[in-house]
Scaffold this motif. Structure first.
Motif, PDB file in Angstrom:
ATOM      1  N   GLY A  43       1.554   2.469   8.017  1.00 44.25           N
ATOM      2  CA  GLY A  43       0.842   1.233   7.712  1.00 44.25           C
ATOM      3  C   GLY A  43       1.103   0.132   8.722  1.00 44.25           C
ATOM      4  O   GLY A  43       0.176  -0.552   9.167  1.00 44.25           O
ATOM      5  N   ASN A  85       5.029   6.247   4.831  1.00 38.57           N
ATOM      6  CA  ASN A  85       3.771   5.530   4.588  1.00 38.57           C
ATOM      7  C   ASN A  85       3.835   4.114   5.145  1.00 38.57           C
ATOM      8  O   ASN A  85       2.874   3.618   5.729  1.00 38.57           O
ATOM      9  CB  ASN A  85       3.452   5.483   3.096  1.00 38.57           C
ATOM     10  CG  ASN A  85       2.999   6.811   2.551  1.00 38.57           C
ATOM     11  OD1 ASN A  85       2.592   7.694   3.292  1.00 38.57           O
ATOM     12  ND2 ASN A  85       3.095   6.961   1.252  1.00 38.57           N
ATOM     13  N   ALA A  98      -3.228   6.734   2.852  1.00 34.40           N
ATOM     14  CA  ALA A  98      -3.636   7.766   1.905  1.00 34.40           C
ATOM     15  C   ALA A  98      -3.673   9.144   2.571  1.00 34.40           C
ATOM     16  O   ALA A  98      -3.255  10.145   1.973  1.00 34.40           O
ATOM     17  CB  ALA A  98      -5.004   7.428   1.315  1.00 34.40           C
ATOM     18  N   VAL A 116       0.843  -1.200   0.000  1.00 34.48           N
ATOM     19  CA  VAL A 116       0.000   0.000   0.000  1.00 34.48           C
ATOM     20  C   VAL A 116       0.877   1.249   0.000  1.00 34.48           C
ATOM     21  O   VAL A 116       0.600   2.215  -0.706  1.00 34.48           O
ATOM     22  CB  VAL A 116      -0.982  -0.006   1.194  1.00 34.48           C
ATOM     23  CG1 VAL A 116      -1.699   1.319   1.326  1.00 34.48           C
ATOM     24  CG2 VAL A 116      -1.998  -1.126   1.025  1.00 34.48           C
ATOM     25  N   VAL A 144       0.588   3.865  -3.084  1.00 39.39           N
ATOM     26  CA  VAL A 144       0.118   5.230  -2.846  1.00 39.39           C
ATOM     27  C   VAL A 144       1.193   6.236  -3.252  1.00 39.39           C
ATOM     28  O   VAL A 144       0.891   7.259  -3.867  1.00 39.39           O
ATOM     29  CB  VAL A 144      -0.306   5.405  -1.374  1.00 39.39           C
ATOM     30  CG1 VAL A 144      -0.527   6.852  -1.022  1.00 39.39           C
ATOM     31  CG2 VAL A 144      -1.571   4.607  -1.099  1.00 39.39           C
ATOM     32  N   VAL A 179      -5.518   1.471   4.414  1.00 39.85           N
ATOM     33  CA  VAL A 179      -5.594   2.263   3.187  1.00 39.85           C
ATOM     34  C   VAL A 179      -5.922   3.718   3.504  1.00 39.85           C
ATOM     35  O   VAL A 179      -5.292   4.641   2.964  1.00 39.85           O
ATOM     36  CB  VAL A 179      -6.631   1.656   2.216  1.00 39.85           C
ATOM     37  CG1 VAL A 179      -6.883   2.574   1.038  1.00 39.85           C
ATOM     38  CG2 VAL A 179      -6.174   0.289   1.741  1.00 39.85           C
ATOM     39  N   TYR A 194      -7.564  -3.637   7.215  1.00 46.55           N
ATOM     40  CA  TYR A 194      -7.045  -3.289   5.896  1.00 46.55           C
ATOM     41  C   TYR A 194      -7.667  -1.992   5.383  1.00 46.55           C
ATOM     42  O   TYR A 194      -6.988  -1.187   4.735  1.00 46.55           O
ATOM     43  CB  TYR A 194      -7.286  -4.422   4.898  1.00 46.55           C
ATOM     44  CG  TYR A 194      -6.421  -5.631   5.142  1.00 46.55           C
ATOM     45  CD1 TYR A 194      -5.150  -5.513   5.694  1.00 46.55           C
ATOM     46  CD2 TYR A 194      -6.865  -6.900   4.823  1.00 46.55           C
ATOM     47  CE1 TYR A 194      -4.349  -6.622   5.912  1.00 46.55           C
ATOM     48  CE2 TYR A 194      -6.070  -8.019   5.031  1.00 46.55           C
ATOM     49  CZ  TYR A 194      -4.821  -7.870   5.578  1.00 46.55           C
ATOM     50  OH  TYR A 194      -4.029  -8.958   5.783  1.00 46.55           O
ATOM     51  N   ALA A 195      -8.943  -1.780   5.654  1.00 48.08           N
ATOM     52  CA  ALA A 195      -9.576  -0.518   5.263  1.00 48.08           C
ATOM     53  C   ALA A 195      -8.936   0.652   6.007  1.00 48.08           C
ATOM     54  O   ALA A 195      -8.662   1.704   5.410  1.00 48.08           O
ATOM     55  CB  ALA A 195     -11.073  -0.571   5.540  1.00 48.08           C
TER      56      ALA A 195
END
Length: 95
Positions: free
Chosen positions: A58, A54, A86, A26, A30, A82, A78-79
């Motif tokens: 994460g 990032n 982001a 991710v 990103v 992200v 996981y949501a």
């Protein structure tokens, strides 16, 4: 806890790699997507820093998700991963 005691070092490495892999992918995705909208020269200088920050965000989200749910790999975690990465990229892009 018995399972961890019976785990050899190679199994532990594979488990940790599998745990942090979503954060790495991710973070890379990103940062690469942000590069589409950035100036190429400035982007090249900041790319490693963006991926690193990032990735750190994460991994922190994955660890919090593991602590709160007691399991890794939950879709809610996981949501959150992200969204957090982001948002971090958005903040990094403003600097």
């Amino acid at each position: 806890m018995t399972y961890i005691k019976n785990m050899n070092i190679l199994d532990l490495i594979w488990h940790l790699a599998g745990f942090i892999a979503p954060a790495l992918f991710v973070a890379l995705g990103v940062a690469l997507a942000a590069g589409i909208f950035a100036e190429k020269k400035a982007f090249a200088r900041r790319f490693g820093r963006q991926v690193g920050l990032n990735f750190a965000v994460g991994v922190a989200v994955l660890m919090i998700g593991l602590a709160l749910t007691g399991h890794d790999g939950r879709m809610l975690t996981y949501a959150a991963l992200v969204v957090a990465v982001a948002t971090n990229q958005l903040v990094l892009g403003k600097k």
